[in-house]
Write a protein that holds these residues in place. Structure first.
Motif: not given
Length: 287
Positions: A85-105
């Protein structure tokens, strides 16, 4: 006399693309490729409000499954199984928390381990279901799948064909010599891999990187960027599988995942060592 191929360049899903054919790609084919990319993006992009992924992220429930949902999510789940589970289909929220979110903040707010996806996400040929809001991310293989779709859309054109989406490439009918870019120095390569009638996909932590040690390859179990492997390359029959393997290779189970699918690979560690699969045809430059 060798005739230079016609090159069609365009931007899609945030990266430059290159299509090489003996003659210019006709306008009708270009329009069809454009519609294909738009449909794929509208289904799977977590960067646009009107996508299926975005709708599911806003609230639990079900949404119509895109035509390739089972293929994509079954392959992602196999990669998750291989990498614990290091690779996961639900990585989006984890990436968003690091700043790689939908708005690319690109402004991290903390570390967010991915939800246990088996308890949250399910799919059939007809629908995708989430038992609680979460962000599906197919980045582990999505660009490779789109390369395959564009390649298949142009497969009727005569002669050699190359579809290259900035690191994910598929070729037919002619040898394509690919330099394996050094992740610490983009002016250098660590080797060369020649492919023909195959796909090569690469991933590296220096791509889509921001801040100190922040990049797009994360361990879903911790929500943190990976630290041991810095670059991977994989060659397979199609780009989706090559892309999935290139992602899995950042983790311990990656080599077995590749072996089970007959995929050749190279990866580079943070201390500068290169590892590769048995019988790998890449020519690596060694000191």
């Amino acid at each position: 006399m060798t005739v230079a191929p016609a090159v069609w360049r365009f931007d899609a899903i945030g990266v430059p693309w290159r299509v090489e054919t003996p003659a210019p790609v006709p306008g009708a084919d270009r329009a069809r490729v454009g519609r294909l990319i738009e449909d794929f993006d509208r289904s799977w992009s977590r960067f646009r409000d009107d996508s299926i992924v975005a709708a599911l992220a806003r609230g639990a429930g079900s949404a119509p499954a895109p035509a390739d949902a089972v293929m994509l999510l079954d392959t992602l789940s196999a990669a998750a199984e291989a990498t614990a589970d290091a690779v996961t289909p639900l990585a989006g929220d984890a990436l968003g928390a690091l700043g790689y979110d939908a708005d690319l903040t690109l402004h991290p707010i903390g570390v967010h381990p991915a939800l246990p996806w088996r308890e949250v996400l399910s799919w059939t040929e007809r629908e995708i279901t989430l038992t609680r809001p979460a962000t599906i991310d197919i980045g582990a293989l999505g660009k490779g799948r789109l390369v395959d779709l564009v390649f298949q859309s142009l497969h009727h054109l005569a002669g050699p064909l190359v579809v290259d989406a900035s690191g994910d490439l598929r070729s037919r009918g002619a040898a394509e010599r690919v330099g394996l870019e050094h992740p610490y120095d983009p002016e250098r390569v660590i080797g060369v891999w020649e492919i023909e009638d195959a796909a090569l996909c690469a991933s590296a932590t220096n791509r889509r990187a921001w801040g100190d040690g922040l990049h797009h390859v994360i361990d879903g179990r911790t929500g943190e960027p990976v630290r041991t492997i810095v670059a991977t390359w994989a060659v397979a029959d199609d780009a989706m599988i090559a892309d999935a393997v290139a992602t899995a290779l950042f983790f311990d189970g990656g080599p077995r995942f590749a072996h089970d699918r007959g995929v050749a690979w190279v990866r580079m560690t943070t201390d500068g060592r290169a590892e590769y699969s048995p019988g790998c045809a890449a020519r690596l430059f060694t000191a």
